[in-house]
Scaffold this motif. Structure first.
Motif, mmCIF file in Angstrom:
data_model
loop_
_atom_site.group_PDB
_atom_site.id
_atom_site.type_symbol
_atom_site.label_atom_id
_atom_site.label_comp_id
_atom_site.label_asym_id
_atom_site.label_seq_id
_atom_site.Cartn_x
_atom_site.Cartn_y
_atom_site.Cartn_z
ATOM 1 N N UNK A 1 0.834 -1.202 0.000
ATOM 2 C CA UNK A 1 0.000 0.000 0.000
ATOM 3 C C UNK A 1 0.869 1.253 0.000
ATOM 4 N N UNK A 2 1.874 1.280 0.846
ATOM 5 C CA UNK A 2 2.739 2.449 0.972
ATOM 6 C C UNK A 2 3.439 2.773 -0.347
ATOM 7 N N UNK A 3 3.745 1.757 -1.138
ATOM 8 C CA UNK A 3 4.477 1.944 -2.396
ATOM 9 C C UNK A 3 3.593 1.904 -3.633
ATOM 10 N N UNK A 4 2.295 1.844 -3.454
ATOM 11 C CA UNK A 4 1.376 1.759 -4.591
ATOM 12 C C UNK A 4 1.377 3.043 -5.413
ATOM 13 N N UNK A 5 1.139 2.900 -6.703
ATOM 14 C CA UNK A 5 1.032 4.060 -7.592
ATOM 15 C C UNK A 5 -0.201 4.877 -7.218
ATOM 16 N N UNK A 6 -1.314 4.198 -6.948
ATOM 17 C CA UNK A 6 -2.562 4.870 -6.563
ATOM 18 C C UNK A 6 -3.003 4.329 -5.204
ATOM 19 N N UNK A 7 -2.514 4.947 -4.148
ATOM 20 C CA UNK A 7 -2.781 4.492 -2.778
ATOM 21 C C UNK A 7 -4.278 4.532 -2.469
ATOM 22 N N UNK A 8 -4.952 5.600 -2.873
ATOM 23 C CA UNK A 8 -6.391 5.710 -2.603
ATOM 24 C C UNK A 8 -7.162 4.541 -3.208
ATOM 25 N N UNK A 9 -6.860 4.209 -4.455
ATOM 26 C CA UNK A 9 -7.563 3.132 -5.146
ATOM 27 C C UNK A 9 -7.299 1.784 -4.482
ATOM 28 N N UNK A 10 -6.041 1.486 -4.184
ATOM 29 C CA UNK A 10 -5.715 0.213 -3.543
ATOM 30 C C UNK A 10 -6.355 0.115 -2.163
ATOM 31 N N UNK A 11 -6.343 1.192 -1.424
ATOM 32 C CA UNK A 11 -6.979 1.186 -0.100
ATOM 33 C C UNK A 11 -8.470 0.865 -0.221
ATOM 34 N N UNK A 12 -9.148 1.527 -1.134
ATOM 35 C CA UNK A 12 -10.584 1.289 -1.320
ATOM 36 C C UNK A 12 -10.868 -0.144 -1.758
ATOM 37 N N UNK A 13 -10.070 -0.672 -2.666
ATOM 38 C CA UNK A 13 -10.321 -2.007 -3.199
ATOM 39 C C UNK A 13 -9.922 -3.122 -2.239
ATOM 40 N N UNK A 14 -8.802 -2.964 -1.557
ATOM 41 C CA UNK A 14 -8.237 -4.086 -0.820
ATOM 42 C C UNK A 14 -8.272 -3.995 0.700
ATOM 43 N N UNK A 15 -8.338 -2.804 1.253
ATOM 44 C CA UNK A 15 -8.197 -2.693 2.699
ATOM 45 C C UNK A 15 -9.506 -2.478 3.439
ATOM 46 N N UNK A 16 -10.314 -1.594 2.962
ATOM 47 C CA UNK A 16 -11.502 -1.191 3.724
ATOM 48 C C UNK A 16 -12.371 -2.358 4.135
#
Length: 87
Positions: free
Chosen positions: A51-66
């Motif tokens: 997540x910290x190194x993702x190109x689009x942190x917002x998108x990865x957070x929404x898709x994978x973490x929440x």
């Protein structure tokens, strides 16, 4: 007793201001631009680094973490001080 994550990394995306992680407890904190802070439980260090190194942190957070990791709201958007410890 409430544990705080001591080190946070500024990311400054459209929605997320900083990310923090504690390897001992596998807790990740997300500080939003609104000031809200959410804590996620049982997040593997490898996943946090992705997540910290993702190109689009917002998108990865929404898709994978929440929805994947247990979430607790630590502070509401009105109760957070704007200061961060940045490495």
């Amino acid at each position: 007793m409430r544990l705080r994550i001591r080190r946070r990394h500024a990311v400054m995306t459209a929605h997320i201001k900083a990310l923090g992680y504690d390897e001992n407890t596998e807790r990740m904190e997300v500080v939003f631009q609104t000031g809200e802070v959410r804590r996620h439980e049982q997040v593997p260090a490898k996943i946090y680094c992705e997540l910290l190194n993702a190109v689009d942190i917002d998108d990865l957070y929404e898709r994978a973490f929440r929805r994947t990791y247990k979430t607790q709201q630590v502070k509401s958007s009105r109760a957070v001080r704007p200061t961060l410890l940045i490495e």
